[in-house]
Design a protein around this motif. Structure first.
Motif, PDB file in Angstrom:
ATOM      1  N   GLY A   7      55.721  50.452  54.250  1.00 26.21           N
ATOM      2  CA  GLY A   7      56.173  50.728  52.893  1.00 26.21           C
ATOM      3  C   GLY A   7      55.291  51.627  52.058  1.00 26.21           C
ATOM      4  N   GLY A   8      54.162  52.065  52.581  1.00 21.31           N
ATOM      5  CA  GLY A   8      53.305  52.948  51.805  1.00 21.31           C
ATOM      6  C   GLY A   8      53.918  54.339  51.674  1.00 21.31           C
ATOM      7  N   GLY A   9      53.248  55.172  50.896  1.00 22.43           N
ATOM      8  CA  GLY A   9      53.739  56.531  50.728  1.00 22.43           C
ATOM      9  C   GLY A   9      53.125  57.216  49.534  1.00 22.43           C
ATOM     10  N   LEU A  10      53.736  58.338  49.186  1.00 22.04           N
ATOM     11  CA  LEU A  10      53.285  59.146  48.051  1.00 22.04           C
ATOM     12  C   LEU A  10      54.275  58.994  46.905  1.00 22.04           C
ATOM     13  N   VAL A  11      53.761  58.735  45.722  1.00 23.67           N
ATOM     14  CA  VAL A  11      54.624  58.541  44.562  1.00 23.67           C
ATOM     15  C   VAL A  11      53.932  59.123  43.330  1.00 23.67           C
ATOM     16  N   GLN A  12      54.717  59.547  42.372  1.00 24.65           N
ATOM     17  CA  GLN A  12      54.146  60.045  41.125  1.00 24.65           C
ATOM     18  C   GLN A  12      53.749  58.884  40.220  1.00 24.65           C
ATOM     19  N   ASP A  88      45.502  53.407  41.547  1.00 22.29           N
ATOM     20  CA  ASP A  88      46.042  52.492  42.550  1.00 22.29           C
ATOM     21  C   ASP A  88      46.012  53.112  43.953  1.00 22.29           C
ATOM     22  N   THR A  89      45.644  54.375  44.020  1.00 26.06           N
ATOM     23  CA  THR A  89      45.568  55.051  45.314  1.00 26.06           C
ATOM     24  C   THR A  89      44.529  54.381  46.204  1.00 26.06           C
ATOM     25  N   ALA A  90      44.968  53.982  47.388  1.00 29.33           N
ATOM     26  CA  ALA A  90      44.093  53.270  48.320  1.00 29.33           C
ATOM     27  C   ALA A  90      44.854  53.006  49.615  1.00 29.33           C
ATOM     28  N   VAL A  91      44.131  52.526  50.595  1.00 29.78           N
ATOM     29  CA  VAL A  91      44.768  51.969  51.779  1.00 29.78           C
ATOM     30  C   VAL A  91      44.981  50.482  51.505  1.00 29.78           C
ATOM     31  N   TYR A  92      46.198  50.029  51.668  1.00 29.53           N
ATOM     32  CA  TYR A  92      46.542  48.644  51.399  1.00 29.53           C
ATOM     33  C   TYR A  92      46.647  47.874  52.723  1.00 29.53           C
ATOM     34  N   TYR A  93      46.029  46.706  52.745  1.00 29.01           N
ATOM     35  CA  TYR A  93      46.021  45.857  53.937  1.00 29.01           C
ATOM     36  C   TYR A  93      46.637  44.505  53.613  1.00 29.01           C
ATOM     37  N   CYS A  94      47.476  44.019  54.514  1.00 32.05           N
ATOM     38  CA  CYS A  94      47.970  42.659  54.337  1.00 32.05           C
ATOM     39  C   CYS A  94      47.113  41.719  55.181  1.00 32.05           C
ATOM     40  N   SER A  95      47.043  40.495  54.745  1.00 37.38           N
ATOM     41  CA  SER A  95      46.286  39.481  55.481  1.00 37.38           C
ATOM     42  C   SER A  95      47.051  38.175  55.463  1.00 37.38           C
ATOM     43  N   GLY A  96      46.766  37.366  56.460  1.00 38.59           N
ATOM     44  CA  GLY A  96      47.398  36.061  56.537  1.00 38.59           C
ATOM     45  C   GLY A  96      46.413  35.022  57.033  1.00 38.59           C
ATOM     46  N   HIS A  97      46.307  33.941  56.306  1.00 38.97           N
ATOM     47  CA  HIS A  97      45.471  32.809  56.744  1.00 38.97           C
ATOM     48  C   HIS A  97      46.448  31.808  57.322  1.00 38.97           C
ATOM     49  N   GLU A 107      43.097  30.691  60.879  1.00 35.53           N
ATOM     50  CA  GLU A 107      42.287  31.899  60.966  1.00 35.53           C
ATOM     51  C   GLU A 107      42.892  32.976  60.091  1.00 35.53           C
ATOM     52  N   THR A 108      42.075  33.951  59.747  1.00 39.44           N
ATOM     53  CA  THR A 108      42.562  35.078  58.951  1.00 39.44           C
ATOM     54  C   THR A 108      42.889  36.249  59.860  1.00 39.44           C
ATOM     55  N   TYR A 109      44.090  36.727  59.714  1.00 41.71           N
ATOM     56  CA  TYR A 109      44.541  37.880  60.487  1.00 41.71           C
ATOM     57  C   TYR A 109      44.798  39.037  59.525  1.00 41.71           C
ATOM     58  N   TRP A 110      44.629  40.245  60.050  1.00 40.64           N
ATOM     59  CA  TRP A 110      44.801  41.448  59.234  1.00 40.64           C
ATOM     60  C   TRP A 110      45.832  42.370  59.863  1.00 40.64           C
ATOM     61  N   GLY A 111      46.608  42.989  59.013  1.00 36.83           N
ATOM     62  CA  GLY A 111      47.507  44.033  59.465  1.00 36.83           C
ATOM     63  C   GLY A 111      46.821  45.379  59.401  1.00 36.83           C
ATOM     64  N   GLN A 112      47.476  46.379  59.953  1.00 34.15           N
ATOM     65  CA  GLN A 112      46.922  47.724  59.842  1.00 34.15           C
ATOM     66  C   GLN A 112      47.121  48.207  58.416  1.00 34.15           C
ATOM     67  N   GLY A 113      46.339  49.102  57.968  1.00 36.30           N
ATOM     68  CA  GLY A 113      46.467  49.580  56.601  1.00 36.30           C
ATOM     69  C   GLY A 113      47.652  50.509  56.423  1.00 36.30           C
ATOM     70  N   THR A 114      48.132  50.565  55.202  1.00 37.26           N
ATOM     71  CA  THR A 114      49.181  51.517  54.856  1.00 37.26           C
ATOM     72  C   THR A 114      48.730  52.276  53.615  1.00 37.26           C
ATOM     73  N   GLN A 115      48.836  53.587  53.681  1.00 37.67           N
ATOM     74  CA  GLN A 115      48.306  54.430  52.596  1.00 37.67           C
ATOM     75  C   GLN A 115      49.269  54.477  51.422  1.00 37.67           C
ATOM     76  N   VAL A 116      48.733  54.269  50.248  1.00 42.55           N
ATOM     77  CA  VAL A 116      49.476  54.455  48.999  1.00 42.55           C
ATOM     78  C   VAL A 116      48.745  55.530  48.199  1.00 42.55           C
ATOM     79  N   THR A 117      49.445  56.594  47.886  1.00 44.65           N
ATOM     80  CA  THR A 117      48.864  57.681  47.117  1.00 44.65           C
ATOM     81  C   THR A 117      49.706  57.911  45.873  1.00 44.65           C
ATOM     82  N   VAL A 118      49.052  57.863  44.722  1.00 44.86           N
ATOM     83  CA  VAL A 118      49.736  58.057  43.448  1.00 44.86           C
ATOM     84  C   VAL A 118      49.221  59.347  42.822  1.00 44.86           C
ATOM     85  N   SER A 119      50.116  60.288  42.619  1.00 42.98           N
ATOM     86  CA  SER A 119      49.724  61.575  42.034  1.00 42.98           C
ATOM     87  C   SER A 119      49.910  61.546  40.520  1.00 42.98           C
ATOM     88  N   SER A 120      49.050  62.277  39.844  1.00 46.23           N
ATOM     89  CA  SER A 120      49.119  62.296  38.374  1.00 46.23           C
ATOM     90  C   SER A 120      50.046  63.392  37.879  1.00 46.23           C
TER      91      SER A 120
END
Length: 120
Positions: A7-12, A88-97, A107-120
């Motif tokens: 669900g990540g992506g580039l948004v204004q 808010d621009t960052a790589v977003y990671y989901c986690s699950g305990h 245990e804590t598990y991590w998903g791969q990151g998804t990039q969110v980029t917000v342009s001004s």
């Protein structure tokens, strides 16, 4: 157990995105799921978390703009992000305990990151 984020992506600035994370595998129980983010040069920080009961917590920086939700039947956690800002621009990671079917422990598990980029 695997967590798959999407669900990540580039948004204004001012726009919206919705991130989704699905936990798959032999899952016996979920305690907490959450979203973290890491901007370049910064430490990973908690964005929001939610217990299987539905009780949630949002970082002050996103309160009123982001909403976390969980679907216990599907073992998914979503993050609705509105009024996005460049900071808010960052790589977003989901986690699950959570506990897998072949373990006594959570245990804590991590998903791969998804990039969110917000342009001004």
């Amino acid at each position: 157990v695997q967590l798959q984020a999407s669900g990540g992506g580039l948004v204004q600035a001012g726009g919206s995105l919705r991130l989704s994370c699905a936990a798959s595998g032999s899952i016996s129980s979920v305690n907490v799921m959450g979203w973290y983010r890491q901007a370049p040069g910064k430490q990973r920080e908690l964005v929001a978390s939610i217990e299987s009961s539905g009780s949630s917590n949002h970082a002050d920086s996103v309160k009123g703009r982001f909403t976390i939700s969980i679907d216990n039947a599907k073992n998914t956690v979503d993050l609705q992000m509105n009024s996005l800002q460049p900071e808010d621009t960052a790589v977003y990671y989901c986690s699950g305990h959570l506990r897998s079917s072949d373990s006594f422990y959570y245990e804590t598990y991590w998903g791969q990151g998804t990039q969110v980029t917000v342009s001004s």
